[in-house]
Write an enzyme that holds these catalytic residues in place. Structure first.
Site, PDB file in Angstrom:
ATOM      1  N   CYS A 281       0.844  -1.193   0.000  1.00 13.61           N
ATOM      2  CA  CYS A 281       0.000   0.000   0.000  1.00 13.61           C
ATOM      3  C   CYS A 281       0.883   1.248   0.000  1.00 13.61           C
ATOM      4  CB  CYS A 281      -0.952  -0.030   1.195  1.00 13.61           C
ATOM      5  SG  CYS A 281      -2.354   1.118   1.055  1.00 13.61           S
TER       6      CYS A 281
ATOM      7  N   HIS B 103      -3.394  -5.308   0.003  1.00  9.79           N
ATOM      8  CA  HIS B 103      -2.828  -5.857   1.239  1.00  9.79           C
ATOM      9  C   HIS B 103      -2.850  -7.388   1.161  1.00  9.79           C
ATOM     10  CE1 HIS B 103      -2.643  -2.185   3.822  1.00  9.79           C
ATOM     11  NE2 HIS B 103      -3.508  -1.752   2.924  1.00  9.79           N
TER      12      HIS B 103
ATOM     13  N   GLU C 193      -1.444  -9.515   2.957  1.00  7.41           N
ATOM     14  CA  GLU C 193      -1.391 -10.166   4.271  1.00  7.41           C
ATOM     15  C   GLU C 193      -2.761 -10.595   4.770  1.00  7.41           C
ATOM     16  OE1 GLU C 193      -1.552  -5.665   5.276  1.00  7.41           O
ATOM     17  OE2 GLU C 193      -0.788  -6.984   3.694  1.00  7.41           O
TER      18      GLU C 193
END
Length: 696
Positions: free
Chosen positions: A489, A616, A618
């Site tokens: 990001c 993102h 993750e």
């Protein structure tokens, strides 16, 4: 089962009929639900109905059949409402006492794991008593990271625990807050749905909470059709908090309404060991349970956090004073890694206690022994790894590790997948800036030593201009020194700014987030964003990214697919008008959205591993399915990238199920240089991200 009558008289269980029920003709009663009877049980001969107040009614066979009831086999009886504990949604409520931070989220997730391993379908709900509508506007220092769901919901980080443990996809409604409940009730009041009634906490707020739970519990989250079998509910905060009182009252009513056999309460409490006497003290848990019972909730199971396993006399004492069977008292003591918590529950037969409370222990479709082979293998792999990989985490919220919880867990998943022990070096981005060299030279030196000693650099997302210059310096160092780099990001955006300044010689290049009047806006505010409202106005949730260059590292890591769906949370984007200039200068935009105007993934082709992602990755990383971009970072930092890329292209991803035999390992924490102390006790030195944490 409601008691039957030997005479043709009307009785109700467990309470006498209300006046409304007595005045209602039997012919107008709604047909009951279809029950799933056990194989060894047969219904009583007669007719069982549900009256308007939902209490069980049993009539003898002399009563004429009612339309809508079906007969049971050829026995002449009728199937009435479901027997308590069979065929209905089951609820497991997890509460906490004594202190916060005991690990209710991990406990709730681990309960879901062992029940899922028994063959049950699981869903989860997190209740947060704060007044915020969601976690989107909260500082990471206040409440940890904001976890983002596929539908764009900005929710509590515990929902990330649920998704990682159970491999499910939750919705924004799976996170209940006081703000959401009150907003829904006020909206109904404004519409006139309460028909002039005085709107009060009881019954309107408490009813809204119960209705929300029942509605959300039926939403499938595992990709299959139909509702789950068990809904695990975590009540945030600690018993006794004034803000959670409406939820506790609602849950007390809810437990009575769903009935015995459908509701199990697990209370997580603390059993401290005082260093002076070395004795496990039960009084805090006794007081916590007493307070819980005083509020109308009685625990079925106690999950006691302690540094070591509870002694038998301690269990007996807790059983006596808390009115919980000793067999239902579970010890959650410290373990080598978080993946051992479900195994801990299994070893102490917590699943059997829960299944018994929920009347599920005799169901043929439920396995008595959970299948946890994958969890055992993963926990064993971690405990036997000793070859380390060092990653420098350069951020502005390094004082609280929960601020980057999903990033830490994605790194952990990838490191285990690459058979490396993860070492995270926390680097405050402000400490890398030139101003720190003057104000705090020791911190400046320590930060740069950590950055230079790392095998890879990761710059996660964030907001605001504090520490941005330090992040740009970290990206510059990684690019120039050929150090593996992953920017997420904001980490991707500052990499673009750094490239413009130091490769393209655009010295005034910047993001309009930090300099609205910059003459070279490399990163701009998205047209659809709002500058007046902060909550839920970003580009949120799952969006599709198309690979524009097939022969790139990112595409290979994802298995040479044409597109990927990843979760987003941002207001700013790379300026599409400057993309041709960047590409001519050697920066590749290998992933774009469906319009081709929004940049999603960047790469520097002649670099070992320099990748930036606007999304993102993750948030979708799982222990059994680590995020490909994180695997790429760890593999590059440990010298395995070429092999991993080849394996991914041929469909042979590294499997963590293969238990390694790297010798014994004793967990340890090391420090580099002269670390400075951070607010939560962590140092600015080295942190083992897969140690004794409380998140998965």
């Amino acid at each position: 089962m409601a008691p039957s009558l030997s005479k043709p008289l009307l009785r109700l269980s467990p309470q006498p009929p209300c006046l409304h029920c007595l005045s209602t003709p039997f012919s107008s009663l709604s047909p009951p639900k279809t029950s799933i009877a056990r194989a060894h049980e047969r219904p009583r001969r007669g007719l069982q109905l549900v009256c308007p107040c939902e209490r069980a009614v049993f009539l003898s066979r002399t009563v004429a059949p009612v339309r809508g009831l079906r007969r049971w086999g050829g026995g002449g009886g009728f199937v009435g409402p479901e027997i308590p504990g069979q065929g209905e949604m089951k609820y497991v409520l997890v509460t906490g006492g004594v202190v916060s931070g005991l690990g209710k989220g991990v406990t709730a997730s681990s309960i879901g794991v062992v029940l899922k391993a028994c063959g049950l379908r699981i869903t989860s709900i997190k209740i947060d008593p704060y007044l915020n509508t969601d976690a989107g506007t909260m500082s990471p220092f206040e409440h940890g990271e904001v976890f983002v769901l596929d539908d764009g919901g900005e929710v509590d980080l515990d929902l990330g625990n649920y998704e990682r443990f159970l491999d499910i996809k939750l919705t924004r409604d799976n996170n209940i807050t006081t703000g959401k409940i009150y907003q829904s009730v006020i909206d109904k009041e404004r519409k006139g749905e309460y028909l002039g009634k005085t709107v009060q906490v009881v019954p309107h707020i408490t009813n809204a909470i119960q209705e929300w739970i029942e509605r959300v519990a039926k939403i499938p989250v595992d990709g299959k059709e139909g509702p789950a079998d068990v809904c695990v509910i975590e009540l945030g905060g600690t018993i006794g908090d004034i803000e959670s009182m409406p939820f506790i009252e609602a849950l007390g009513q809810f437990s009575y309404r769903v009935g015995p056999g459908n509701f199990c309460l697990v209370h997580v409490s603390l059993v401290p060991v005082l260093n002076v006497v070395g004795e496990q003290k039960t009084k805090p848990t006794q007081h916590s349970v007493r307070g819980l019972r005083g509020l109308g909730l009685t625990p079925n199971i106690l999950a006691c956090r302690s540094t070591k396993e509870l002694e038998e006399n301690v269990k007996e004492k807790l059983s006596q004073f808390c009115h919980v069977p000793a067999a239902n008292i579970i010890t959650l003591y410290d373990v080598s890694n978080i993946w051992r918590i479900p195994l801990l529950l299994h070893e102490q037969k917590a699943h059997e206690a829960i299944l018994k409370v929920l009347n599920l222990e005799r169901m043929d479709s439920i396995a008595r022994e959970p299948k946890l082979d994958e969890w055992i293998a993963r926990a064993t792999i971690f405990d036997t790894l000793h070859d380390t990989v060092r990653i420098a985490m350069v951020g502005k919220y390094t004082g609280l590790s929960d601020s980057y919880l999903s990033v830490l867990k994605a790194l952990l998943h990838a490191s285990v997948d690459c058979h490396r022990k993860l070492v995270v070096d926390w680097v405050a981005s402000t400490d890398l800036e030139d101003s720190t060299a003057i104000e705090a030279p020791d911190s400046y030196k320590t930060a740069w030593n950590l950055l230079k000693g790392a095998g890879g650099i990761l710059v996660p997302g964030g907001f605001g201009d504090r520490g941005v210059q330090g992040k740009i310096l970290a990206a510059k160092y990684a690019r120039e020194k050929n150090v593996p780099y992953l920017g997420i990001c904001l980490g991707m955006q500052i990499a673009v700014v750094e490239y413009a300044r130091h490769v393209m010689n655009l010295t005034d290049a910047n993001s309009t987030e930090f300099d609205p009047n910059t003459k070279t806006p490399c990163v701009i505010f998205m047209p659809e964003g709002s500058k007046t409202h902060m909550g839920a106005t970003m580009r949120l949730g799952s969006r599709r990214t198309f690979f524009k260059i097939a022969d790139c590292k990112s595409s290979k890591l994802y298995g040479n697919v044409t597109y990927v769906d990843e979760r987003h949370r941002h207001r700013y984007e790379v300026n599409p008008d400057m993309v041709p200039e960047f590409e001519n200068a050697g920066l590749q935009f290998v992933g774009k959205d469906d319009t081709g105007r929004r940049m999603e993934i960047i790469e520097i082709p002649n670099h070992r591993y320099f990748v930036g992602a606007q999304f993102h990755p993750e948030f979708k990383s799982r222990p059994s399915k680590p995020s490909p971009l994180f695997v790429g970072l760890i593999a590059a930092a440990s010298g395995q990238l070429d092999r991993v890329l080849q394996d991914r292209c041929t469909g042979h991803a590294v499997s963590e199920k293969h238990v390694l035999s790297n010798g014994s390992y004793t967990p340890a924490i090391h420090q580099n240089g002269h670390p400075k102390k951070l607010p939560n006790g962590l140092s600015n030195g080295t942190y083992y991200g897969n140690g004794n944490g409380v998140h998965a």
